[in-house]
Design a protein around this motif. Sequence first.
Motif: not given
Length: 269
Positions: A135, A140, A162, A165-166
């Motif tokens: 992040w 990627r 993603p 990571q959020h």
Amino acid sequence: MQTSDSTGASYERRHFIGGSDARTIMGDDAPALLRLWREKRGELQPNDLSGNLLVQLGSCTEPLNRHWYEKNTGQTVTDVQRRIFHPVHRWMAATLDGRIEASGAVFEAKFAQPWCFSEEAAATRHMAQLQHNMWVTAARSAVLSIITGGGKWIEMTIPADPLYQHLLLTAEKKFWRCVETGEPPQLFGIEPPRPQLEAVRMVDMSGSNMWAEFAEIYRRTKDAAAEHEQAKGELKALVPDDAKEACGNGVRAKRSKSGAISFEVIAVA
């Protein structure tokens, strides 16, 4: 997303959340989380790990790990021990073991004990750190390169997640707010995602009794299963388009509102 370096290599770790901190923040060890919070607030000094043999083995084998990875893959690892700060969240940083020059993937070198080692467990163990570093660097993927005490080398590629990571960013924001306000943090209870490991091994399961049991059932029922699926397809084709239900010879077909047809065995009168 672009990243930027710190202006001083001696920038104190207590002024930011790093990849190793992410593992504690996303973990389930409340005392460790509280200790990390106190360290970031300057109330405690970090543990002295100079006498921890496993930690020192990991540190000492990093150059070998990197060399072995480059030798076996033909890839080049750059940005060794480079510290990068997130361009927006300046309290987030990553001190990298390196980056893969060709792809920009994060490189992470680890040492592991040989007993009870599994690739999935290793990936899960380091998932928070890897996702944090990806992040921060907008990478990627990450390469996890592991040398075990049993003389094995394992390479795994972990893609950026993603959603996780959020959740990680949300947890780290809350933790950093606690650092700033003095409010003790609580465990966040976020499970790491199941690692998506590349299938590369060929495994002989002949020694597994359960495998033998189900393999026998599979062989015995394979032809019958194929015949069953063929018969089901033929029966579906025979059901009139305007029929809600069709039955005969011990089988009933029902059409759902969506148009899907299912079958059930019924008693033959």
